[in-house]
Enzyme design. Structure first.
Site, short mmCIF file in Angstrom:
data_model
loop_
_atom_site.label_atom_id
_atom_site.label_comp_id
_atom_site.label_asym_id
_atom_site.label_seq_id
_atom_site.Cartn_x
_atom_site.Cartn_y
_atom_site.Cartn_z
N ASP A 52 -11.49 0.82 6.50
CA ASP A 52 -11.21 1.35 7.84
C ASP A 52 -10.16 2.46 7.86
O ASP A 52 -9.97 3.12 8.87
CB ASP A 52 -10.82 0.22 8.82
CG ASP A 52 -9.48 -0.44 8.51
OD1 ASP A 52 -8.78 -0.03 7.56
OD2 ASP A 52 -9.13 -1.39 9.23
N ARG B 115 -8.71 -3.92 -2.40
CA ARG B 115 -8.35 -5.20 -1.79
C ARG B 115 -9.48 -6.23 -1.88
O ARG B 115 -9.29 -7.31 -2.40
CB ARG B 115 -7.97 -5.01 -0.32
CG ARG B 115 -6.72 -4.18 -0.09
CD ARG B 115 -5.47 -4.93 -0.49
NE ARG B 115 -4.26 -4.17 -0.23
CZ ARG B 115 -3.57 -4.23 0.90
NH1 ARG B 115 -3.95 -5.00 1.90
NH2 ARG B 115 -2.48 -3.50 1.04
N HIS C 194 -8.17 0.06 2.44
CA HIS C 194 -9.23 -0.63 3.19
C HIS C 194 -10.22 0.43 3.65
O HIS C 194 -9.83 1.56 3.96
CB HIS C 194 -8.65 -1.31 4.45
CG HIS C 194 -7.86 -2.55 4.21
ND1 HIS C 194 -6.66 -2.80 4.83
CD2 HIS C 194 -8.13 -3.64 3.44
CE1 HIS C 194 -6.19 -3.98 4.44
NE2 HIS C 194 -7.06 -4.51 3.59
N ASN D 250 -7.69 -7.55 9.61
CA ASN D 250 -7.77 -8.14 8.28
C ASN D 250 -7.94 -9.65 8.29
O ASN D 250 -8.03 -10.27 7.24
CB ASN D 250 -6.52 -7.77 7.47
CG ASN D 250 -6.41 -6.28 7.26
OD1 ASN D 250 -5.40 -5.68 7.57
ND2 ASN D 250 -7.47 -5.66 6.78
N ARG E 12 0.63 -11.53 2.08
CA ARG E 12 -0.17 -11.75 3.29
C ARG E 12 -0.92 -13.09 3.27
O ARG E 12 -1.57 -13.43 4.26
CB ARG E 12 -1.17 -10.59 3.50
CG ARG E 12 -0.47 -9.26 3.78
CD ARG E 12 -1.39 -8.23 4.41
NE ARG E 12 -1.79 -8.61 5.77
CZ ARG E 12 -2.58 -7.87 6.56
NH1 ARG E 12 -3.06 -6.72 6.12
NH2 ARG E 12 -2.89 -8.28 7.77
N CYS F 2 -7.00 -1.22 12.88
CA CYS F 2 -6.57 -2.46 12.21
C CYS F 2 -5.60 -3.27 13.04
O CYS F 2 -5.34 -4.42 12.71
CB CYS F 2 -6.07 -2.20 10.80
SG CYS F 2 -4.87 -0.94 10.62
N ASN G 299 0.88 -1.17 0.00
CA ASN G 299 0.00 0.00 0.00
C ASN G 299 0.92 1.22 0.00
O ASN G 299 2.09 1.11 0.36
CB ASN G 299 -0.98 -0.05 1.19
CG ASN G 299 -0.31 0.24 2.52
OD1 ASN G 299 0.29 1.30 2.71
ND2 ASN G 299 -0.41 -0.69 3.46
N1 ARG Z 1 0.59 -3.43 5.62
C1 ARG Z 1 -0.76 -3.87 5.78
C2 ARG Z 1 -1.42 -4.09 4.44
O1 ARG Z 1 -1.17 -3.35 3.53
C3 ARG Z 1 -1.53 -2.89 6.62
C4 ARG Z 1 -2.91 -3.36 6.93
C5 ARG Z 1 -3.67 -2.39 7.76
N2 ARG Z 1 -4.97 -2.87 7.93
C6 ARG Z 1 -6.11 -2.18 7.76
N3 ARG Z 1 -7.23 -2.78 8.01
N4 ARG Z 1 -6.13 -0.98 7.31
O2 ARG Z 1 -2.18 -5.00 4.24
#
Ligand code: ARG
Length: 288
Positions: A183, A152, A181, A79, A98, A277, A25
């Protein structure tokens, strides 16, 4: 003092294996991490402990589970799954970096079920992506989920979520990779307000939101709030736990009856994450 009869139970993951080693991201800064890995690692351990302490002081019970080497983003369990009424629907991650988390979280959630903290652990049908509560946020005031899709999670996941939970799921298409995301730019608050960044949503999604929520219940976030990861907040009643904020936002939220608790989450913002998160609400109920 908890304000609910049932305390809020939040899952967190120990940051033992946390680092920023890839970028999926636009906030992720592996080069910045490389400049001071030991210092930032130490700061991350302290920041996670400070967040836990702030959540506990606000009345939450924190379930801390171990991370896994090579899966640094496990520290963002929002997540991992969507949870409601003791039923967890596990995620399917878009990025290969991930995907290893899916098996780890399955084992963790089975462990939570064995301990009676969840009743059911289920998996999404294959062929769609869905990144948990980060993209599917329960709105306790309105009794439905808001689901982000685009960067995503897939649009197709919305129907799977609605079928599994038997509750409304209102899709909101995300327009920008900065709010990859939901959130990151959208937060239903305990008093019924929705704190959100209009620029995170497509024109259609904005229309959907405004058709369902009267203007006096909408609080617009600014680009500055986004940069500070202040929209990515955990709300316990009228207490809002978030990363370090600004006098302006403090005043805005105070004028609506909220009390801010701020924690320095800088090392996690280098991965694109904030308070919300770093947690997952295990005790979320459709009827409070
Ligand atoms: N580095 C993680 C990603 O890009 C951060 C996730 C943060 N989570 C969130 N729900 N915003 O997946």
């Amino acid at each position: 003092m908890p304000h609910n009869a049932v305390p809020l139970r939040l899952l967190m993951v120990e940051p033992t294996y946390y680092n920023v080693s890839y970028a999926i991201n636009p906030w992720m800064a592996p080069d910045r991490w490389k400049q001071d890995p030991a210092g930032l690692y130490a700061q991350a351990q302290a920041a996670s402990a400070a967040l836990r302490a702030a959540l506990e002081a606000a009345g939450a019970v924190v379930e801390m589970v171990p991370g896994t080497p090579g899966l640094p983003d496990m520290v963002f369990p929002a997540n991992a799954a969507v949870v409601l009424n003791g039923r967890a629907l596990l995620s399917r991650f878009q990025h290969v970096e991930r995907r290893g988390e899916e098996a780890r979280f399955l084992a963790i959630f089975e462990g939570l079920r064995a301990r009676g903290l969840l009743d059911e652990v289920a998996q999404l049908p294959e062929g769609c992506f869905q990144e948990g509560a980060g993209d599917c946020i329960w709105d306790a005031t309105r009794g439905h989920f808001w689901a982000g899709w685009g960067p995503r999670s897939s649009r197709a996941a919305v129907d799977a979520l609605a079928t599994f939970f038997g509750h409304g799921v209102v899709p909101l298409q995300l327009v920008s990779d900065r709010c990859y995301h939901l959130d990151v730019g959208f937060c239903p608050l305990g008093g019924g307000h929705i704190f959100y960044l209009p620029a995170a949503l497509t024109p259609e999604a904005l229309e959907t939101l405004r058709a369902r929520v009267a203007p006096e219940w909408l609080i617009e976030a600014t680009e500055e709030d986004l940069r500070h990861f202040n929209v990515n907040a955990v709300c316990l009643g009228h207490t809002v736990v978030m990363s370090q904020s600004t006098p302006r936002l403090r005043a805005t939220l105070q004028s609506r009856g909220y009390h801010l608790v701020e924690v320095d989450l800088g090392p996690f913002m280098l991965s694109g994450g904030g308070a919300f998160c770093m947690t997952l609400n295990l005790s979320q109920q459709s009827v409070p």
